[in-house]
Scaffold this motif. Structure first.
Motif: not given
Ligand SMILES: Cc1cc2nc3c(=O)[nH]c(=O)nc-3n(C[C@H](O)[C@H](O)[C@H](O)COP(=O)(O)OP(=O)(O)OC[C@H]3O[C@@H](n4cnc5c(N)ncnc54)[C@H](O)[C@@H]3O)c2cc1C
Length: 400
Positions: A128-129, A137, A374-375, A126, A134-135, A142, A171, A384, A223, A169, A378
């Motif tokens: 998305g990222t 998506k 982080h899966g 699936t 990241g967050a 948001y 999976a 939030l 991933q 990232f 977060t």
């Molecule tokens: C093992 C693993 C499996 C994954 N599998 C999938 C998958 O199958 N499909 C998929 O789409 N993605 C997947 N991901 C991605 C995962 O969903 C993202 O890593 C996660 O959503 C966070 O995005 P980012 O890493 O870009 O961090 P960012 O969004 O850049 O965040 C960085 C930091 O800022 C913080 N932050 C962000 N916004 C705010 C806010 N408004 N207020 C306070 N703090 C904030 C976060 O908590 C984090 O600590 C996977 C990741 C991992 C590690």
């Protein structure tokens, strides 16, 4: 609330326990130590498929048992206690199936679900990222504005979409046969309106797999990046047949407790290992569990574990019998994430120097627990989203 399992649930739970001990246990540590590009257990996937673990949530009509959240939890509790990666390989697939089951059109179900059912190695991802999404998506906290969030574009041309972009990232990125992908169908709209889901078979021309990520934990659950260059996808592959973001609760049905279930199973494994070690290791003339500070640490961890497991079973029960409770599932996700890491750190400390030796499973539990945080979003962002729900309850006058 009644947590007693049915006879059918007990049978599949003991099947999962047997599978974990006989098939997963012997390979778990070597998968963890192997390189990220060479440690995918295809043979295990085939064996687990024959037992129904890959397709657990498919309705009986499509070869599954339509497992509810309690059944999913009972199985994860067994599989992830032995190895969180191997458990998640199956659980990711059966939860991803929910997108199609709950969000797909009848024609899409008829077209894709038999493919999933009939091929023991057919996995779903699936994506998305993206590097810039990241967050944001997700839309639970948001609603990324135009120009931000998911920027993999799907441009409509007649009966097709042309997709361009890069995911990371993801999976099952390197192992899936089908991607249920978030794409921007309307770049001028915010995420909640401008993003849709497309069903993209991996063998579609223009799709390629980029780097496979090398991670701290959950190492055998892979991933990768996915690159899309002028990928032509039939409009009939638009999930649900209409553009626009899915309601975040669509397709949950167990998905909401899946990550916390893994967290608690790993914490339980770590604590059991620490208790066994503390009951055997002698220092200062007695076994270390008889030293008060070790005893208190273990009692604190046991308290956290029991509280987390109670919350988890309650969330699964609610999901099964009353439908998803978005606030409760977020509470569960937050508590289980924070608790599992605390328990795994303490458990590792009980082992002293042995705790950090690579050949001991105890350090793997901690790496897995940290990685799981982080899966799926977060913990901070889930908090939030929870606060936003509380605010809307306050505004609607529906606070308890
Ligand atoms: C093992 C693993 C499996 C994954 N599998 C999938 C998958 O199958 N499909 C998929 O789409 N993605 C997947 N991901 C991605 C995962 O969903 C993202 O890593 C996660 O959503 C966070 O995005 P980012 O890493 O870009 O961090 P960012 O969004 O850049 O965040 C960085 C930091 O800022 C913080 N932050 C962000 N916004 C705010 C806010 N408004 N207020 C306070 N703090 C904030 C976060 O908590 C984090 O600590 C996977 C990741 C991992 C590690």
């Amino acid at each position: 609330m009644y947590f007693e399992l049915t006879e059918e649930q007990k049978a599949i739970q003991s099947l999962a326990c047997e599978f974990a001990r006989n098939e997963i246990q012997p390979i778990a540590m070597s998968l963890d130590l192997a390189s990220a590009t060479e440690n995918f257990p295809w043979e295990l996937v085939k064996k687990g498929s024959k037992l129904g673990f890959r397709t657990l949530t498919l309705p009986p009509r499509w070869g599954g048992i339509g497992a509810d959240a309690i059944t999913q939890l009972a199985i994860i509790d067994e599989l992830a206690y032995v190895d969180a990666s191997c458990s998640k390989i199956f659980a990711k697939n059966w939860t991803a199936c929910r997108y199609l089951i709950a969000g797909g059109t009848e024609e899409q179900k008829e077209r894709f679900l038999p493919l999933i059912r009939d091929n023991d190695t057919y996995l779903l991802a699936t994506p998305g990222t993206e590097p810039g999404a990241g967050a944001d998506k997700d839309t639970e906290y948001y609603d990324a504005p135009p120009g931000e969030g998911v920027m993999t574009t799907a441009r409509r041309e007649g009966n097709h979409y042309v997709v361009n972009g890069r995911k990371h990232f993801i999976a099952h990125g390197p192992t899936a046969s089908l991607f249920i992908m978030r794409v921007r169908t309307d770049p001028s709209a915010p995420m909640s309106k401008g993003v849709s889901y497309l069903l993209i078979p991996r063998d579609t021309p223009g799709v390629s797999i980029g780097a496979i990520h090398d991670k701290l934990g959950w190492r055998a659950y892979p991933q990768s990046e996915i690159v899309l260059e002028d990928v032509v996808v039939p409009a009939a592959n638009l999930l649900g047949g209409k553009e626009g973001y899915l309601n975040p609760e669509v397709g949950r049905g167990g998905r909401s407790i899946e990550v916390p279930a893994h967290m608690m199973a790993v914490a339980r494994a770590a604590l059991d290992a620490a208790i066994a070690y503390a009951g055997m290791r002698r220092q200062g003339g007695k076994i270390i569990i008889q030293h008060q500070s070790v005893a208190q640490d273990l009692a604190d961890c046991y308290t956290l574990l029991e509280a987390g497991r109670s919350l988890l079973w309650r969330a699964a029960w609610t999901d099964t019998y009353q439908g998803v409770n978005p606030a409760l599932t977020r509470v569960c996700r937050i508590y289980c994430a924070e608790t599992s890491i605390k328990i795994c750190i303490t458990a590792l400390q009980v082992f002293g120097g042995y705790g950090v030796m690579r050949e001991m499973p105890i350090q793997k539990y901690l790496r897995d627990a940290i990685t799981m945080e982080h899966g799926e979003s977060t913990t901070r962002v889930v908090k939030l989203a929870l606060a936003k729900l509380m605010e809307s309850r306050f505004k609607a006058g529906t606070l308890c």
